[in-house]
Write a protein that holds these residues in place. Sequence first.
Motif, PDB file in Angstrom:
ATOM      1  N   CYS A 111       0.383   3.663   3.314  1.00 54.36           N
ATOM      2  CA  CYS A 111       0.848   3.334   4.670  1.00 54.36           C
ATOM      3  C   CYS A 111       2.072   2.428   4.673  1.00 54.36           C
ATOM      4  O   CYS A 111       2.525   2.003   5.738  1.00 54.36           O
ATOM      5  CB  CYS A 111      -0.279   2.676   5.455  1.00 54.36           C
ATOM      6  SG  CYS A 111      -0.689   1.035   4.858  1.00 54.36           S
ATOM      7  N   CYS A 148       0.832  -1.201   0.000  1.00 49.39           N
ATOM      8  CA  CYS A 148       0.000   0.000   0.000  1.00 49.39           C
ATOM      9  C   CYS A 148       0.871   1.258   0.000  1.00 49.39           C
ATOM     10  O   CYS A 148       1.724   1.430   0.874  1.00 49.39           O
ATOM     11  CB  CYS A 148      -0.918   0.003   1.214  1.00 49.39           C
ATOM     12  SG  CYS A 148      -1.846   1.531   1.367  1.00 49.39           S
ATOM     13  N   CYS A 194      -5.460   3.014   7.895  1.00 46.15           N
ATOM     14  CA  CYS A 194      -5.431   3.199   6.445  1.00 46.15           C
ATOM     15  C   CYS A 194      -6.628   2.491   5.791  1.00 46.15           C
ATOM     16  O   CYS A 194      -7.093   1.454   6.262  1.00 46.15           O
ATOM     17  CB  CYS A 194      -4.127   2.641   5.897  1.00 46.15           C
ATOM     18  SG  CYS A 194      -3.949   2.866   4.127  1.00 46.15           S
ATOM     19  N   CYS A 224      -6.693   0.773   3.272  1.00 48.00           N
ATOM     20  CA  CYS A 224      -6.398  -0.553   2.714  1.00 48.00           C
ATOM     21  C   CYS A 224      -6.807  -1.662   3.695  1.00 48.00           C
ATOM     22  O   CYS A 224      -7.035  -2.793   3.295  1.00 48.00           O
ATOM     23  CB  CYS A 224      -4.934  -0.686   2.322  1.00 48.00           C
ATOM     24  SG  CYS A 224      -3.794  -0.752   3.709  1.00 48.00           S
TER      25      CYS A 224
HETATM   26 ZN   LIG Z   1      -2.562   1.140   3.582  1.00 44.72          ZN
END
Ligand SMILES: [Zn+2]
Length: 261
Positions: free
Chosen positions: A9, A6, A28, A30
């Motif tokens: 992050c 990602c 985050c 994600c």
């Molecule tokens: Zn992330």
Amino acid sequence: MAQKDCPQCDGTGWKPVEVDGIRRMTPCDCQNVERSALLLKQAYIPPRYEHCALENFAVRKIPGTDQENPSLARAKFTARKFVEEYPTDFGLLFVGPTGVGKTHLAVAILRELILHRGVEGLFYDFHDLLKAIRDSYNPGTQNTEIGVLQPVLDAEVLLLDELAGSNPSDWVKETLHHIINLRYNYKKVTIITTTLLAKGGTGRPGVRPPSGQDLPDLDYTLNQLGVTLRSRLYEMCKFVEMSSDDFRMAVKQAGNKFRDG
Ligand SMILES: [Zn+2]
């Protein structure tokens, strides 16, 4: 769990944000993506239906006209409204002949709720569910009846596809009654699709005998599952009628309504 690659992050699951000039860490996005993917996987939506969304449900036109089939347009509207207003204290029962898109809309709702509301959902074809329960009685299998039933009872939203069966056995009726009743008592949302049976004649869903007299009938279909179960379904689901062209039937139901009617 965060995504390893990602960019926001760097796989830590936390990203920096600035609030009133102060730098803070926040979970985050994600993490949600991964959770959604996991929930979707655990819902066991068959590959055949995994593309189903509200956007790609095309409302058919009435043949020879430019007008949308009103019952299908209404069904799509209801599906969207259901997603918007979730959590609701009722489910939906899509009823209509084969091929009008009942499962498409039902799956679309389930996927929306999973992806955008983080709902733990489960798809089960009614026939497959009965088979799984029956198979669990075999001494040789690893599965127990409760092992099969628990996820069905626990799911926040259950999609029971193709609820049907002409002349179901007492065992089928009891099993279904057990599932529906428990979900009702625990105020869990159940989405159901069912194909209508015509009274008399062929016994095939939505097929009229040559006499042309017997229309597919909702009460007739549901009564096959038992009168008690029928009234329970009326209580816990809003019925959504989906008709193909020149298909007539009577669905009588008031009851479950969205907040603004
Ligand atoms: Zn992330």
